[in-house]
Design a protein around this motif. Structure first.
Motif, PDB file in Angstrom:
ATOM      1  N   ASP A 111       0.821  -1.215   0.000  1.00 17.81           N
ATOM      2  CA  ASP A 111       0.000   0.000   0.000  1.00 17.81           C
ATOM      3  C   ASP A 111       0.857   1.268   0.000  1.00 17.81           C
ATOM      4  OD1 ASP A 111      -2.602   0.796  -0.316  1.00 17.81           O
ATOM      5  OD2 ASP A 111      -2.922   1.217   1.802  1.00 17.81           O
ATOM      6  N   ALA A 112       2.127   1.126  -0.391  1.00 15.16           N
ATOM      7  CA  ALA A 112       3.035   2.271  -0.448  1.00 15.16           C
ATOM      8  C   ALA A 112       2.811   3.058  -1.744  1.00 15.16           C
ATOM      9  CB  ALA A 112       4.485   1.790  -0.380  1.00 15.16           C
ATOM     10  N   PRO A 113       3.229   4.335  -1.789  1.00 15.39           N
ATOM     11  CA  PRO A 113       3.086   5.122  -3.019  1.00 15.39           C
ATOM     12  C   PRO A 113       3.817   4.468  -4.198  1.00 15.39           C
ATOM     13  CG  PRO A 113       3.619   6.549  -1.172  1.00 15.39           C
ATOM     14  CD  PRO A 113       3.771   5.139  -0.683  1.00 15.39           C
ATOM     15  N   MET A 114       3.293   4.681  -5.398  1.00 15.44           N
ATOM     16  CA  MET A 114       3.810   4.034  -6.606  1.00 15.44           C
ATOM     17  C   MET A 114       5.306   4.296  -6.820  1.00 15.44           C
ATOM     18  SD  MET A 114       2.175   2.144  -8.907  1.00 15.44           S
ATOM     19  CE  MET A 114       0.522   2.747  -9.191  1.00 15.44           C
ATOM     20  N   MET A 115       5.737   5.548  -6.677  1.00 12.99           N
ATOM     21  CA  MET A 115       7.135   5.883  -6.900  1.00 12.99           C
ATOM     22  C   MET A 115       8.053   5.229  -5.867  1.00 12.99           C
ATOM     23  SD  MET A 115       7.458   7.405  -9.672  1.00 12.99           S
ATOM     24  CE  MET A 115       9.211   7.783  -9.500  1.00 12.99           C
ATOM     25  N   GLU A 116       7.570   5.128  -4.621  1.00 13.21           N
ATOM     26  CA  GLU A 116       8.353   4.459  -3.581  1.00 13.21           C
ATOM     27  C   GLU A 116       8.543   2.987  -3.920  1.00 13.21           C
ATOM     28  OE1 GLU A 116       9.916   5.707  -1.096  1.00 13.21           O
ATOM     29  OE2 GLU A 116       9.157   7.755  -1.078  1.00 13.21           O
ATOM     30  N   CYS A 117       7.496   2.373  -4.472  1.00 13.89           N
ATOM     31  CA  CYS A 117       7.569   0.961  -4.874  1.00 13.89           C
ATOM     32  C   CYS A 117       8.607   0.769  -5.982  1.00 13.89           C
ATOM     33  CB  CYS A 117       6.203   0.476  -5.344  1.00 13.89           C
ATOM     34  SG  CYS A 117       4.980   0.337  -4.027  1.00 13.89           S
ATOM     35  N   LYS A 118       8.572   1.677  -6.956  1.00 15.42           N
ATOM     36  CA  LYS A 118       9.517   1.570  -8.071  1.00 15.42           C
ATOM     37  C   LYS A 118      10.959   1.742  -7.592  1.00 15.42           C
ATOM     38  CE  LYS A 118      10.397   3.222 -12.756  1.00 15.42           C
ATOM     39  NZ  LYS A 118       9.992   4.151 -13.826  1.00 15.42           N
ATOM     40  N   LYS A 119      11.181   2.710  -6.698  1.00 14.97           N
ATOM     41  CA  LYS A 119      12.522   2.939  -6.146  1.00 14.97           C
ATOM     42  C   LYS A 119      13.014   1.725  -5.372  1.00 14.97           C
ATOM     43  CE  LYS A 119      12.075   7.972  -5.612  1.00 14.97           C
ATOM     44  NZ  LYS A 119      11.900   9.048  -4.606  1.00 14.97           N
ATOM     45  N   ALA A 120      12.113   1.127  -4.580  1.00 12.26           N
ATOM     46  CA  ALA A 120      12.487  -0.031  -3.771  1.00 12.26           C
ATOM     47  C   ALA A 120      12.836  -1.223  -4.656  1.00 12.26           C
ATOM     48  CB  ALA A 120      11.349  -0.394  -2.819  1.00 12.26           C
ATOM     49  N   LEU A 121      12.067  -1.432  -5.716  1.00  9.91           N
ATOM     50  CA  LEU A 121      12.341  -2.531  -6.647  1.00  9.91           C
ATOM     51  C   LEU A 121      13.670  -2.319  -7.377  1.00  9.91           C
ATOM     52  CD1 LEU A 121       8.755  -3.123  -8.042  1.00  9.91           C
ATOM     53  CD2 LEU A 121      10.188  -4.881  -6.978  1.00  9.91           C
ATOM     54  N   THR A 122      13.935  -1.086  -7.741  1.00  7.98           N
ATOM     55  CA  THR A 122      15.206  -0.770  -8.417  1.00  7.98           C
ATOM     56  C   THR A 122      16.383  -1.042  -7.480  1.00  7.98           C
ATOM     57  OG1 THR A 122      14.100   0.934  -9.738  1.00  7.98           O
ATOM     58  CG2 THR A 122      16.514   1.045  -9.593  1.00  7.98           C
ATOM     59  N   GLU A 123      16.237  -0.587  -6.235  1.00  5.85           N
ATOM     60  CA  GLU A 123      17.286  -0.788  -5.238  1.00  5.85           C
ATOM     61  C   GLU A 123      17.502  -2.277  -4.945  1.00  5.85           C
ATOM     62  OE1 GLU A 123      18.176   0.475  -0.592  1.00  5.85           O
ATOM     63  OE2 GLU A 123      16.783   1.685  -1.783  1.00  5.85           O
ATOM     64  N   ALA A 124      16.405  -3.048  -5.002  1.00  2.31           N
ATOM     65  CA  ALA A 124      16.481  -4.480  -4.710  1.00  2.31           C
ATOM     66  C   ALA A 124      16.770  -5.313  -5.956  1.00  2.31           C
ATOM     67  CB  ALA A 124      15.174  -4.945  -4.074  1.00  2.31           C
ATOM     68  N   ALA A 125      17.041  -4.652  -7.076  1.00  2.00           N
ATOM     69  CA  ALA A 125      17.336  -5.328  -8.347  1.00  2.00           C
ATOM     70  C   ALA A 125      16.222  -6.297  -8.743  1.00  2.00           C
ATOM     71  CB  ALA A 125      18.673  -6.066  -8.262  1.00  2.00           C
ATOM     72  N   GLY A 126      14.975  -5.872  -8.479  1.00  4.82           N
ATOM     73  CA  GLY A 126      13.829  -6.671  -8.898  1.00  4.82           C
ATOM     74  C   GLY A 126      13.401  -7.748  -7.925  1.00  4.82           C
ATOM     75  N   ASP A 127      14.117  -7.897  -6.803  1.00  5.66           N
ATOM     76  CA  ASP A 127      13.769  -8.910  -5.792  1.00  5.66           C
ATOM     77  C   ASP A 127      12.586  -8.396  -4.974  1.00  5.66           C
ATOM     78  OD1 ASP A 127      13.628 -10.409  -3.361  1.00  5.66           O
ATOM     79  OD2 ASP A 127      15.694 -11.067  -3.639  1.00  5.66           O
ATOM     80  N   MET A 128      11.403  -9.019  -5.151  1.00  5.91           N
ATOM     81  CA  MET A 128      10.179  -8.556  -4.529  1.00  5.91           C
ATOM     82  C   MET A 128      10.260  -8.580  -3.000  1.00  5.91           C
ATOM     83  SD  MET A 128       7.174  -7.295  -5.345  1.00  5.91           S
ATOM     84  CE  MET A 128       7.043  -7.746  -7.079  1.00  5.91           C
ATOM     85  N   GLU A 129      10.809  -9.664  -2.456  1.00  5.21           N
ATOM     86  CA  GLU A 129      10.897  -9.812  -1.001  1.00  5.21           C
ATOM     87  C   GLU A 129      11.816  -8.754  -0.397  1.00  5.21           C
ATOM     88  OE1 GLU A 129      12.218 -13.323   2.049  1.00  5.21           O
ATOM     89  OE2 GLU A 129      11.104 -13.922   0.259  1.00  5.21           O
ATOM     90  N   LYS A 130      12.950  -8.530  -1.056  1.00  2.00           N
ATOM     91  CA  LYS A 130      13.893  -7.529  -0.574  1.00  2.00           C
ATOM     92  C   LYS A 130      13.297  -6.118  -0.686  1.00  2.00           C
ATOM     93  CE  LYS A 130      18.709  -6.044  -0.972  1.00  2.00           C
ATOM     94  NZ  LYS A 130      19.964  -6.151  -1.733  1.00  2.00           N
ATOM     95  N   ALA A 131      12.537  -5.906  -1.757  1.00  2.12           N
ATOM     96  CA  ALA A 131      11.892  -4.601  -1.965  1.00  2.12           C
ATOM     97  C   ALA A 131      10.885  -4.310  -0.846  1.00  2.12           C
ATOM     98  CB  ALA A 131      11.201  -4.567  -3.325  1.00  2.12           C
TER      99      ALA A 131
END
Length: 297
Positions: A17-37
């Motif tokens: 339920d996080a903001p869309m841009m925060e989700c994208k940043k987290a996924l980028t930082e986690a290199a696409g790893d959903m759990e890490k994001a």
């Protein structure tokens, strides 16, 4: 670097339920790893909540819960920083859920309420996640639970900025509604004279004594003037002593007597009442930022 797709962002947003841009940043930082994001977002949102908690939350809403039979009610004030967020659907939903918890779980105080379970987490965890999502401080300020002696009527006014619960024994629904609206308009501080705090009475007495002393009248007359002022004040601030807003020729006490009714208790909440708000001079703030930017060049 792993490709971050729209579907991945959507999935993470649905999970957190996080903001869309925060989700994208987290996924980028986690290199696409959903759990890490998800883990990254939990940390980020938690940090965001911690930073926001230092800011003054003087806006917000009053939320209520009322059982179908009117025998159980609760009122809660939940604060945020801006009126814009006070209209946010998630903020309003949280307030309703908290009011329901107060009624059904009967917590002793805000600390106990914050530890209650809500949606698989604690109330405070849900609150912190809401802070992370909307970017403003959110706080549960106060609440009251009413197990009614009679039947509770409620009234919410001004975009949920004023909320009233009133327990009425006897009378009918029209009377109960009129009483709730009267309380919102006249804002009594207590039910009857004996319920007014000694401190408040003493403050009024001190003011009355200073005014009466300036009259130059004899001491016994001054004393009568002071007592008269205090009694007038008590009528103005007590529900039973106030003139009824729809018919000022009778007091609320007289109205209740004529209807064979009584009021065991009431609660009036006005959002932000007593909270010192920070006044921001936006022009000065912009000028300061411009000056700082100029120095850094």
């Amino acid at each position: 670097m792993a490709e971050i797709t729209a579907s991945m962002v959507k999935e993470l947003r649905e999970k957190t339920d996080a903001p869309m841009m925060e989700c994208k940043k987290a996924l980028t930082e986690a290199a696409g790893d959903m759990e890490k994001a998800e883990e990254i977002l939990r940390v980020k949102l938690g940090n965001k909540a911690a930073k926001a908690s230092a800011r003054v939350a003087a806006e917000g809403v009053v939320g209520t819960f009322l059982s179908a039979d009117g025998k159980l009610a609760a009122i809660v004030e939940v604060n945020c920083e801006t009126d814009f967020v006070a209209k946010n659907d998630d903020f309003l939903a949280f307030t309703r859920e908290v009011a329901s918890l107060v009624a059904n779980s009967n917590p002793a105080d805000v600390t106990a309420l914050s530890a209650l379970p809500l949606a698989g987490k604690t109330v405070d965890q849900v609150r912190a996640e809401l802070v992370g999502k909307i970017g403003e401080n959110v706080s549960i300020r106060r609440f009251v639970r009413i197990p009614a002696e009679g039947k509770v009527a409620q009234y919410i006014h001004g975009g949920s900025k004023i909320g009233v619960l009133v327990d009425v024994k006897g009378g009918d629904e029209t009377l109960a509604k009129d009483l709730a609206m009267h309380i919102a308009a006249a804002k009594p501080v207590a039910l009857a004279k004996e319920n007014v705090s000694a401190d408040l009475i003493q403050k009024e007495r001190t003011v009355a004594e200073l005014k009466a002393a300036e009259s130059g009248k004899p001491a016994e007359i001054v004393q009568k003037m002071v007592e008269g002022s205090v009694q007038k004040f008590l009528k103005e601030v007590t529900l039973l002593g106030q003139p009824f807003v729809k018919d000022d020729k009778q007091t609320i006490e007289q109205l209740l007597k004529s209807k064979g009714a009584s009021v065991p208790s009431f609660v009036l909440y006005v959002v932000g009442e007593g909270i010192e708000k920070k006044v921001t001079d936006f022009a000065a703030e912009v000028a300061a930022q411009a000056a700082q930017a100029a120095q850094q060049r």
